[in-house]
Design a protein around this motif. Structure first.
Motif, PDB file in Angstrom:
ATOM      1  N   ARG A  51      36.770  35.510  51.088  1.00 43.29           N
ATOM      2  CA  ARG A  51      37.333  36.165  49.879  1.00 43.29           C
ATOM      3  C   ARG A  51      35.905  37.960  50.204  1.00 43.29           C
ATOM      4  NH1 ARG A  51      33.782  33.055  46.474  1.00 43.29           N
ATOM      5  NH2 ARG A  51      35.742  32.201  45.766  1.00 43.29           N
ATOM      6  N   GLY A  52      34.813  37.626  50.979  1.00 44.50           N
ATOM      7  CA  GLY A  52      34.338  38.736  51.509  1.00 44.50           C
ATOM      8  C   GLY A  52      35.597  39.699  52.103  1.00 44.50           C
ATOM      9  N   GLN A  55      37.674  40.679  49.445  1.00 39.20           N
ATOM     10  CA  GLN A  55      36.958  42.414  48.932  1.00 39.20           C
ATOM     11  C   GLN A  55      36.653  43.529  49.741  1.00 39.20           C
ATOM     12  OE1 GLN A  55      33.422  39.919  47.436  1.00 39.20           O
ATOM     13  NE2 GLN A  55      34.303  39.823  46.087  1.00 39.20           N
ATOM     14  N   GLN A  56      36.759  43.344  50.608  1.00 34.38           N
ATOM     15  CA  GLN A  56      36.318  44.726  51.677  1.00 34.38           C
ATOM     16  C   GLN A  56      37.622  45.512  52.031  1.00 34.38           C
ATOM     17  OE1 GLN A  56      34.388  44.228  55.284  1.00 34.38           O
ATOM     18  NE2 GLN A  56      34.269  45.936  55.776  1.00 34.38           N
ATOM     19  N   SER A  58      41.113  44.774  50.538  1.00 36.80           N
ATOM     20  CA  SER A  58      41.700  45.072  49.861  1.00 36.80           C
ATOM     21  C   SER A  58      43.099  45.815  49.507  1.00 36.80           C
ATOM     22  CB  SER A  58      42.008  43.944  48.259  1.00 36.80           C
ATOM     23  OG  SER A  58      41.218  45.539  47.601  1.00 36.80           O
ATOM     24  N   GLU A 108      42.410  34.836  46.392  1.00 34.90           N
ATOM     25  CA  GLU A 108      40.981  35.288  46.282  1.00 34.90           C
ATOM     26  C   GLU A 108      42.203  36.413  45.922  1.00 34.90           C
ATOM     27  OE1 GLU A 108      38.621  34.853  46.544  1.00 34.90           O
ATOM     28  OE2 GLU A 108      38.330  32.741  46.768  1.00 34.90           O
ATOM     29  N   ARG A 111      42.404  36.445  42.572  1.00 36.08           N
ATOM     30  CA  ARG A 111      41.728  35.906  41.827  1.00 36.08           C
ATOM     31  C   ARG A 111      41.009  37.690  41.357  1.00 36.08           C
ATOM     32  NH1 ARG A 111      36.266  36.674  42.724  1.00 36.08           N
ATOM     33  NH2 ARG A 111      36.382  36.706  44.557  1.00 36.08           N
ATOM     34  N   LEU A 112      41.110  39.037  42.710  1.00 36.63           N
ATOM     35  CA  LEU A 112      40.781  40.155  42.510  1.00 36.63           C
ATOM     36  C   LEU A 112      41.614  40.634  41.812  1.00 36.63           C
ATOM     37  CD1 LEU A 112      38.848  41.895  43.582  1.00 36.63           C
ATOM     38  CD2 LEU A 112      40.615  42.304  45.289  1.00 36.63           C
TER      39      LEU A 112
END
Length: 120
Positions: A51-52, A55-56, A58, A108, A111-112
């Motif tokens: 996930r981290g 997010q960083q 994508s 993920e 989700r994002l």
């Protein structure tokens, strides 16, 4: 409950044929539920790490496969080692099944995307 475990054991016996009774009873033993908890905790840790990363990065990597390749330290067209080996996540999940990492990455990414797009 005991009845539910016995019914599950009977169902397993019918499905598997002549499998050793001790093996089936061992699989259904509530004392072994700690193994399931450990597996869930490990999957949660992987999901948090993925996930981290998603997010960083994508904007740079858009496919779950490419993200899993980074976590396995596999160079490819979109994950060249010269570009990604500086990343702390490069090769960090090499002992984890590739399909598990890829699935977590896909979840993920969805989700994002759903957080950005209200159509989900």
């Amino acid at each position: 409950t005991q009845d539910a475990r016995e019914q599950a054991a009977c169902s397993l016996k019918r499905l598997t044929g002549a499998v050793d009774d001790t093996l089936i009873s061992g699989l259904l033993d509530p004392a072994r539920s700690g193994m399931v908890d450990d597996a869930n905790a490990a999957k949660d840790a992987i999901r948090t790490q993925v996930r981290g990363f998603v997010q960083q990065h994508s904007g740079e990597l858009r496919s779950a496969r490419a993200i899993a390749r980074v976590f396995h330290g596999l160079s490819g067209p979109s994950t060249m080692s010269s570009q990604w080996m500086w990343c702390r996540d490069w090769g960090s999940l090499v002992t984890t099944d590739f399909a598990v990492v890829q699935l977590c990455a896909q979840e993920e990414l969805v989700r994002l995307h759903c957080a950005v797009d209200s159509d989900c």
